[in-house]
Design a protein around this motif. Structure first.
Motif, mmCIF file in Angstrom:
data_model
loop_
_atom_site.group_PDB
_atom_site.id
_atom_site.type_symbol
_atom_site.label_atom_id
_atom_site.label_comp_id
_atom_site.label_asym_id
_atom_site.label_seq_id
_atom_site.Cartn_x
_atom_site.Cartn_y
_atom_site.Cartn_z
ATOM 1 N N MET A 1 -17.762 -36.141 36.738
ATOM 2 C CA MET A 1 -18.479 -35.077 36.039
ATOM 3 C C MET A 1 -18.663 -33.862 36.944
ATOM 4 S SD MET A 1 -19.725 -34.448 33.074
ATOM 5 C CE MET A 1 -20.693 -33.108 32.368
ATOM 6 N N LEU A 2 -18.983 -34.107 38.199
ATOM 7 C CA LEU A 2 -19.160 -33.011 39.154
ATOM 8 C C LEU A 2 -17.843 -32.260 39.371
ATOM 9 C CD1 LEU A 2 -20.858 -31.467 41.231
ATOM 10 C CD2 LEU A 2 -20.285 -33.261 42.902
ATOM 11 N N PHE A 3 -16.761 -33.004 39.620
ATOM 12 C CA PHE A 3 -15.465 -32.371 39.855
ATOM 13 C C PHE A 3 -15.000 -31.586 38.625
ATOM 14 C CE2 PHE A 3 -14.461 -36.037 42.960
ATOM 15 C CZ PHE A 3 -15.210 -35.405 43.944
ATOM 16 N N VAL B 1 -15.951 -24.368 35.843
ATOM 17 C CA VAL B 1 -16.568 -23.140 36.333
ATOM 18 C C VAL B 1 -15.516 -22.235 36.957
ATOM 19 C CG1 VAL B 1 -18.154 -22.212 38.073
ATOM 20 C CG2 VAL B 1 -18.855 -24.141 36.653
ATOM 21 N N ARG B 2 -14.561 -22.840 37.663
ATOM 22 C CA ARG B 2 -13.489 -22.040 38.257
ATOM 23 C C ARG B 2 -12.634 -21.373 37.191
ATOM 24 N NH1 ARG B 2 -8.278 -22.183 39.255
ATOM 25 N NH2 ARG B 2 -8.063 -24.139 38.096
ATOM 26 N N ARG B 3 -12.416 -22.059 36.073
ATOM 27 C CA ARG B 3 -11.540 -21.527 35.030
ATOM 28 C C ARG B 3 -12.253 -20.515 34.128
ATOM 29 N NH1 ARG B 3 -8.465 -26.509 32.218
ATOM 30 N NH2 ARG B 3 -7.522 -24.766 31.094
ATOM 31 N N PHE B 4 -13.523 -20.777 33.832
ATOM 32 C CA PHE B 4 -14.206 -19.934 32.850
ATOM 33 C C PHE B 4 -15.455 -19.263 33.408
ATOM 34 C CE2 PHE B 4 -12.209 -23.444 30.438
ATOM 35 C CZ PHE B 4 -11.308 -22.702 29.682
ATOM 36 N N GLY B 5 -15.719 -19.424 34.716
ATOM 37 C CA GLY B 5 -16.937 -18.849 35.272
ATOM 38 C C GLY B 5 -16.971 -17.343 35.223
ATOM 39 N N GLY B 6 -15.829 -16.689 35.312
ATOM 40 C CA GLY B 6 -15.806 -15.234 35.307
ATOM 41 C C GLY B 6 -15.871 -14.617 33.927
ATOM 42 N N SER B 7 -15.811 -15.426 32.873
ATOM 43 C CA SER B 7 -15.850 -14.911 31.508
ATOM 44 C C SER B 7 -17.277 -14.962 30.969
ATOM 45 C CB SER B 7 -14.902 -15.723 30.614
ATOM 46 O OG SER B 7 -15.307 -17.084 30.584
ATOM 47 N N ASP B 8 -17.399 -14.759 29.661
ATOM 48 C CA ASP B 8 -18.715 -14.780 29.028
ATOM 49 C C ASP B 8 -19.111 -16.180 28.563
ATOM 50 O OD1 ASP B 8 -18.837 -12.054 29.386
ATOM 51 O OD2 ASP B 8 -17.939 -11.609 27.436
ATOM 52 N N THR B 9 -18.379 -17.197 28.978
ATOM 53 C CA THR B 9 -18.673 -18.563 28.561
ATOM 54 C C THR B 9 -19.984 -19.030 29.175
ATOM 55 O OG1 THR B 9 -16.298 -19.011 28.509
ATOM 56 C CG2 THR B 9 -17.776 -20.906 28.436
ATOM 57 N N PRO B 10 -20.937 -19.487 28.357
ATOM 58 C CA PRO B 10 -22.209 -19.952 28.922
ATOM 59 C C PRO B 10 -22.049 -21.252 29.694
ATOM 60 C CG PRO B 10 -22.139 -20.344 26.558
ATOM 61 C CD PRO B 10 -20.925 -19.543 26.886
ATOM 62 N N TRP C 1 -20.506 -28.905 28.574
ATOM 63 C CA TRP C 1 -20.064 -29.657 27.401
ATOM 64 C C TRP C 1 -18.567 -29.956 27.463
ATOM 65 C CZ3 TRP C 1 -21.328 -32.874 23.884
ATOM 66 C CH2 TRP C 1 -20.614 -33.006 22.704
ATOM 67 N N LEU C 2 -17.765 -28.988 27.892
ATOM 68 C CA LEU C 2 -16.331 -29.215 28.057
ATOM 69 C C LEU C 2 -16.061 -30.303 29.083
ATOM 70 C CD1 LEU C 2 -14.721 -25.643 27.990
ATOM 71 C CD2 LEU C 2 -14.262 -27.523 26.421
ATOM 72 N N ALA C 3 -16.786 -30.252 30.209
ATOM 73 C CA ALA C 3 -16.609 -31.282 31.232
ATOM 74 C C ALA C 3 -17.000 -32.651 30.696
ATOM 75 C CB ALA C 3 -17.441 -30.930 32.466
ATOM 76 N N LEU C 4 -18.074 -32.710 29.923
ATOM 77 C CA LEU C 4 -18.526 -33.980 29.360
ATOM 78 C C LEU C 4 -17.531 -34.538 28.353
ATOM 79 C CD1 LEU C 4 -20.933 -35.928 29.471
ATOM 80 C CD2 LEU C 4 -21.935 -34.683 27.560
ATOM 81 N N ALA D 1 -13.431 -37.600 21.687
ATOM 82 C CA ALA D 1 -13.849 -36.630 22.706
ATOM 83 C C ALA D 1 -12.666 -35.810 23.208
ATOM 84 C CB ALA D 1 -14.521 -37.363 23.868
ATOM 85 N N THR D 2 -11.504 -36.436 23.353
ATOM 86 C CA THR D 2 -10.320 -35.722 23.814
ATOM 87 C C THR D 2 -9.864 -34.691 22.790
ATOM 88 O OG1 THR D 2 -9.630 -37.682 25.062
ATOM 89 C CG2 THR D 2 -7.960 -36.001 24.655
ATOM 90 N N ARG D 3 -9.898 -35.053 21.515
ATOM 91 C CA ARG D 3 -9.535 -34.086 20.469
ATOM 92 C C ARG D 3 -10.510 -32.908 20.458
ATOM 93 N NH1 ARG D 3 -8.745 -38.892 17.449
ATOM 94 N NH2 ARG D 3 -10.758 -38.582 16.443
ATOM 95 N N ALA D 4 -11.797 -33.211 20.586
ATOM 96 C CA ALA D 4 -12.792 -32.133 20.615
ATOM 97 C C ALA D 4 -12.609 -31.248 21.843
ATOM 98 C CB ALA D 4 -14.203 -32.729 20.589
ATOM 99 N N TYR D 5 -12.247 -31.858 22.971
ATOM 100 C CA TYR D 5 -12.022 -31.079 24.195
ATOM 101 C C TYR D 5 -10.859 -30.104 24.018
ATOM 102 C CZ TYR D 5 -10.177 -30.108 28.855
ATOM 103 O OH TYR D 5 -9.663 -29.482 29.973
ATOM 104 N N HIS D 6 -9.744 -30.587 23.459
ATOM 105 C CA HIS D 6 -8.588 -29.703 23.265
ATOM 106 C C HIS D 6 -8.904 -28.589 22.271
ATOM 107 C CE1 HIS D 6 -5.727 -31.792 25.774
ATOM 108 N NE2 HIS D 6 -5.999 -32.945 25.195
ATOM 109 N N ALA D 7 -9.680 -28.908 21.228
ATOM 110 C CA ALA D 7 -10.043 -27.878 20.258
ATOM 111 C C ALA D 7 -10.941 -26.815 20.894
ATOM 112 C CB ALA D 7 -10.744 -28.517 19.062
ATOM 113 N N GLU D 8 -11.932 -27.247 21.677
ATOM 114 C CA GLU D 8 -12.824 -26.298 22.348
ATOM 115 C C GLU D 8 -12.061 -25.468 23.380
ATOM 116 O OE1 GLU D 8 -15.927 -25.592 21.907
ATOM 117 O OE2 GLU D 8 -16.577 -27.131 20.493
ATOM 118 N N LEU D 9 -11.157 -26.133 24.102
ATOM 119 C CA LEU D 9 -10.389 -25.423 25.120
ATOM 120 C C LEU D 9 -9.492 -24.372 24.494
ATOM 121 C CD1 LEU D 9 -10.060 -25.553 28.222
ATOM 122 C CD2 LEU D 9 -8.063 -27.002 27.850
#
Length: 366
Positions: A27-29, A35-44, A50-53, A124-132
């Protein structure tokens, strides 16, 4: 029976402890990566967590055999350190008999894991790909799915949405037969145009339809005003790579839905070998986990005073990684058609069990 339940409880506690540590690390990794991928955008930050989870359960599910061998190693080393192994052996209980209940418990736990946890991981994997996809390509409305014996696709632009149905598809993902297009208005969702074509080829930026018929559904009499074309071009944002990736990516279909999905892939003309391998690997997962439990216990089945405890721990960990790598390597060979799928999937767990039993009998009889 009391001793067997005691060993099962100790094994379950070790698994929960090690599983919690690994889940926290993953979860930490994963959070740091998001954060590295979306930290610079407006993503909360809540969306990133939630994406990591959503992504962690898939990785956690894949390393279950490694967690099993670490748990059994922890169990046996803890009992050896507290001299419980000496007491059990002095009471006349053989090592083979002592490991019977933990072996059966691991087998049952693996079955429950495949039956209950696997569908949750797939969801969870389907939801992750949809959110991504919604974060990376917010304006892209393309979706691809397989229902029954037909391939369903959806594409969109500023003017509206288009739902596409194809009766069959060639393996390269570019040529379709029995194709239907239904175009909808973006604001009201009202159907505007229907197109039927004998065949279609997906090229860069467009569909090229052969022997097509087009109906304007907004007309007073759509059938009377219908037009027929020898060739017709329809704009598209889909690519053949997207279609191939969608149907070759495993892990998004639960074990309960895999047989029907494989049959649908075969009917549509797509390769289902990777999904067949995934289905067989899920069936073999309980046996693999039970074999890992035996390997982890047997290789550490000596009292700590016998010395070389660190060496035994290292050998056990290396053996676990080696068997895990062998299992993945054999599955890749099976997916590529180098060896039969059943042989590729079932050989590693059976070979691991036989290896553990051979070492155990050697330690028992000398």
């Amino acid at each position: 029976m009391t001793l067997g339940l005691y060993l099962v409880r100790r094994l379950a506690f070790s698994f929960l402890l090690i599983g919690a540590v690994f889940f926290g690390m993953l979860m930490l990794f994963e959070t740091v990566e998001m954060v590295r991928r979306f930290g610079g955008s407006d993503t909360p930050m809540s969306k990133i967590v939630w994406l990591a989870l959503l992504h962690v359960p898939a990785t956690f599910y894949q390393i279950m055999p490694l967690l099993t061998i670490l748990s059994s190693m922890t169990l046996v080393l803890g009992m050896a350190r507290s001299s419980e192994l000496v007491v059990i052996r002095s009471a006349g209980r053989s090592a083979l008999r002592m490991l019977r209940e933990p072996f059966l418990a691991t087998l049952v736990f693996g079955i429950l894991l495949v039956a209950l946890f696997n569908p949750l991981v797939a969801a969870a994997t389907r939801a992750y790909h949809a959110e991504l996809q919604s974060l990376q390509y917010p304006d892209q409305q393309a979706q691809i799915s397989l229902e029954g014996s037909a391939v369903w696709m959806r594409q969109g632009d500023d003017s509206g949405q288009t739902v596409i149905r194809a009766q069959s598809i060639e393996p390269e993902g570019l040529r379709f037969s029995g194709v239907s297009f239904l175009m909808f208005e973006r604001e009201s969702g009202r159907p505007l145009v229907r197109i039927e074509a004998m065949s279609a080829v997906l090229e860069e930026g467009l569909w090229r339809l052969d022997n097509a018929k087009r109906w304007d559904l907004a007309a007073d009499n759509p059938e009377r005003d219908a037009e027929e074309f020898t060739q017709l071009e329809v704009p598209s944002d889909l690519t053949g790579a997207q279609i191939r990736e969608r149907f070759t990516h495993t892990g998004v279909v639960s074990v309960w839905a895999l047989p029907a999905f494989v049959q649908a892939l075969d009917t549509a003309g797509l390769s289902s070998r990777s999904h067949r391998a995934q289905f067989l690997s899920q069936l073999a997962l309980p046996a693999l986990m039970a074999a890992m439990m035996l390997v982890g216990a047997v290789l550490c089945f000596k009292h700590v005073r016998a010395g070389n405890a660190g060496t035994r721990i290292l050998i056990t960990v290396l053996a676990g990684f080696a068997l895990f790598f062998l299992r993945n390597f054999a599955q890749v060979l099976g997916e590529n058609g180098q060896i039969p799928l059943a042989l590729a999937i079932w050989t590693p767990p059976i070979a691991s069990m036989l290896l553990a039993l051979g070492v155990l009998l050697h330690l028992e009889d000398g």
